[in-house]
Design an enzyme around this catalytic site. Structure first.
Site, PDB file in Angstrom:
ATOM      1  N   ASP A  37       0.871  -1.179   0.000  1.00 17.22           N
ATOM      2  CA  ASP A  37       0.000   0.000   0.000  1.00 17.22           C
ATOM      3  C   ASP A  37       0.906   1.225   0.000  1.00 17.22           C
ATOM      4  OD1 ASP A  37      -3.250   0.304   0.955  1.00 17.22           O
ATOM      5  OD2 ASP A  37      -2.029   2.128   0.988  1.00 17.22           O
ATOM      6  N   TYR A 154     -13.139   7.897 -12.492  1.00 18.25           N
ATOM      7  CA  TYR A 154     -13.294   6.647 -11.731  1.00 18.25           C
ATOM      8  C   TYR A 154     -14.065   5.616 -12.550  1.00 18.25           C
ATOM      9  CZ  TYR A 154     -14.510   3.579  -7.810  1.00 18.25           C
ATOM     10  OH  TYR A 154     -14.678   2.500  -6.983  1.00 18.25           O
ATOM     11  N   LYS A 158     -12.685   2.005 -13.913  1.00 17.27           N
ATOM     12  CA  LYS A 158     -13.252   0.715 -13.497  1.00 17.27           C
ATOM     13  C   LYS A 158     -13.795  -0.062 -14.710  1.00 17.27           C
ATOM     14  CE  LYS A 158     -12.257   1.047  -9.152  1.00 17.27           C
ATOM     15  NZ  LYS A 158     -11.297   0.115  -8.532  1.00 17.27           N
TER      16      LYS A 158
HETATM   17  N1  LIG Z   1     -15.974   1.160  -0.823  1.00 16.18           N
HETATM   18  C1  LIG Z   1     -16.746   1.157  -1.887  1.00 16.18           C
HETATM   19  O1  LIG Z   1     -17.908   1.556  -1.839  1.00 16.18           O
HETATM   20  C2  LIG Z   1     -16.217   0.633  -3.202  1.00 16.18           C
HETATM   21  C3  LIG Z   1     -17.120   0.366  -4.233  1.00 16.18           C
HETATM   22  C4  LIG Z   1     -16.657  -0.108  -5.456  1.00 16.18           C
HETATM   23  C5  LIG Z   1     -15.302  -0.310  -5.637  1.00 16.18           C
HETATM   24  N2  LIG Z   1     -14.443  -0.049  -4.630  1.00 16.18           N
HETATM   25  C6  LIG Z   1     -13.012  -0.253  -4.891  1.00 16.18           C
HETATM   26  O2  LIG Z   1     -12.437  -1.040  -3.886  1.00 16.18           O
HETATM   27  C7  LIG Z   1     -11.046  -0.746  -3.787  1.00 16.18           C
HETATM   28  C8  LIG Z   1     -10.687  -0.527  -2.342  1.00 16.18           C
HETATM   29  O3  LIG Z   1     -11.356   0.599  -1.869  1.00 16.18           O
HETATM   30  P1  LIG Z   1     -11.835   0.724  -0.359  1.00 16.18           P
HETATM   31  O4  LIG Z   1     -13.266   0.944  -0.385  1.00 16.18           O
HETATM   32  O5  LIG Z   1     -11.269  -0.367   0.444  1.00 16.18           O
HETATM   33  O6  LIG Z   1     -11.161   2.131   0.008  1.00 16.18           O
HETATM   34  P2  LIG Z   1      -9.965   2.511   0.969  1.00 16.18           P
HETATM   35  O7  LIG Z   1      -9.722   3.942   0.733  1.00 16.18           O
HETATM   36  O8  LIG Z   1     -10.278   2.041   2.347  1.00 16.18           O
HETATM   37  O9  LIG Z   1      -8.748   1.630   0.425  1.00 16.18           O
HETATM   38  C9  LIG Z   1      -8.013   1.963  -0.713  1.00 16.18           C
HETATM   39  C10 LIG Z   1      -6.548   1.659  -0.420  1.00 16.18           C
HETATM   40  O10 LIG Z   1      -5.803   1.889  -1.615  1.00 16.18           O
HETATM   41  C11 LIG Z   1      -4.596   2.545  -1.224  1.00 16.18           C
HETATM   42  N3  LIG Z   1      -4.055   3.293  -2.340  1.00 16.18           N
HETATM   43  C12 LIG Z   1      -4.552   4.431  -2.916  1.00 16.18           C
HETATM   44  N4  LIG Z   1      -3.747   4.851  -3.885  1.00 16.18           N
HETATM   45  C13 LIG Z   1      -2.717   3.960  -3.959  1.00 16.18           C
HETATM   46  C14 LIG Z   1      -1.571   3.848  -4.776  1.00 16.18           C
HETATM   47  N5  LIG Z   1      -1.306   4.760  -5.724  1.00 16.18           N
HETATM   48  N6  LIG Z   1      -0.738   2.805  -4.569  1.00 16.18           N
HETATM   49  C15 LIG Z   1      -0.984   1.900  -3.621  1.00 16.18           C
HETATM   50  N7  LIG Z   1      -2.051   1.950  -2.789  1.00 16.18           N
HETATM   51  C16 LIG Z   1      -2.906   2.982  -2.970  1.00 16.18           C
HETATM   52  C17 LIG Z   1      -5.008   3.456  -0.088  1.00 16.18           C
HETATM   53  O11 LIG Z   1      -3.895   3.883   0.681  1.00 16.18           O
HETATM   54  C18 LIG Z   1      -5.969   2.572   0.670  1.00 16.18           C
HETATM   55  O12 LIG Z   1      -5.311   1.796   1.651  1.00 16.18           O
HETATM   56  C19 LIG Z   1     -10.810   0.474  -4.691  1.00 16.18           C
HETATM   57  O13 LIG Z   1     -10.261   0.036  -5.911  1.00 16.18           O
HETATM   58  C20 LIG Z   1     -12.201   1.021  -4.889  1.00 16.18           C
HETATM   59  O14 LIG Z   1     -12.345   1.719  -6.093  1.00 16.18           O
HETATM   60  C21 LIG Z   1     -14.849   0.419  -3.432  1.00 16.18           C
END
Ligand SMILES: NC(=O)c1ccc[n+]([C@@H]2O[C@H](COP(=O)([O-])OP(=O)(O)OC[C@H]3O[C@@H](n4cnc5c(N)ncnc54)[C@H](O)[C@@H]3O)[C@@H](O)[C@H]2O)c1
Length: 249
Positions: A37, A154, A158
């Protein structure tokens, strides 16, 4: 269930939310983990929690948008653990705004992390996954499946992740490598802090693809990722598994 015993799993975005929950889930199922991360503090906490569960864990602070860092990360994980069985791309960022006000820099930043980052990790991992008959689980979104307004960068990223996953699935499937994706709906994680609609936005247009979602936590996505990454999904290749409570059914 110990579906990941003797398996080495690399997870990006492991410091928080879905990545963290996936690391914990796979640690509980016997995986050896290579976690990464950008957020070193959160990453250290996940490493500690997985180690407490009895997992062997290595970790590296990595920006997935940076090619040399990704190359070094995958190489380092294989050198450290001797093999690579599963790659889970979770790292991602989100930004809301009107499309006509979105700067090229912001568009490229989001594509760079969500799409290019996923591509780079897959590209570097594929030769090692071919050695082990391994698989990839990417993280798309319901934003890739229906018009999700005010998230042009975004949504495009995706959609790209979904297409990239299917490409890999078909290109390498006959060689024993599977690639699938999860498409979460609205999941309670810190990324939701970015959920700030721009002025004049009609919230109904976003909520129409989330309205039925019960707003569960990241463990519901982690369990879907664990399924896709395991031998239970041996005949599942190129699919996108919605984890959205049926919102887009
Ligand atoms: N939470 C939701 O509602 C949701 C819905 C659809 C998709 N997602 C996807 O799920 C994935 C995880 O998101 P989440 O909800 O756990 O959010 P989150 O913000 O808790 O986790 C995202 C993680 O990615 C890390 N990150 C960001 N940029 C980075 C980089 N350049 N290099 C390495 N690490 C990096 C962040 O530090 C964080 O730990 C994402 O791809 C997000 O788009 C989330």
């Amino acid at each position: 269930m110990q579906r990941f015993e003797d398996k080495v799993v690399l997870i990006t975005g492991a410091a928080s939310g879905i990545g963290e929950a996936t690391a914990l889930r796979l640690a509980a199922e016997g995986a050896t983990l290579a976690l990464s991360d950008l957020n070193s503090e959160g990453l250290a906490e996940t490493v500690e929690a997985c180690t407490d569960l009895g997992a062997v864990v290595s970790s590296e602070v990595v920006n997935v948008a940076d090619e040399p860092s990704v190359v070094a990360m995958v190489k380092g994980a294989v050198e450290h653990h001797g093999r690579l069985d599963v790659v889970v791309n979770v790292a991602g960022i989100l930004q809301f705004g009107h499309t006509h006000e979105t700067s090229l820099a912001d568009f490229q930043r989001i594509i760079g992390v969500n799409l290019t980052g996923t591509f780079l990790v897959c590209r570097e991992a594929i030769p090692h996954l071919l050695d082990t008959g391994g698989n990839i689980v990417n993280t798309a979104s319901t934003a890739a499946l229906a018009g999700h307004p005010w998230t042009i960068s975004y949504s495009a990223s995706k959609g790209g992740v979904a297409a990239l996953t299917q490409t890999i699935a078909v290109e390498y499937g006959k060689q024993g490598l599977r690639a699938n994706a999860v498409a979460p709906g609205s999941i309670l994680t810190p990324i939701q802090n970015e959920f700030q609609l721009p002025e004049g936005a009609d919230a109904k247009l976003v909520h129409r693809i989330m309205a039925l979602d019960e707003q569960r936590g990241p463990e519901v996505v982690a369990s879907a990722i664990a399924f896709l990454g395991s031998e239970d999904a041996v005949h599942v290749n190129g699919t996108m598994l919605k984890v959205d409570g049926g919102t887009l059914a």
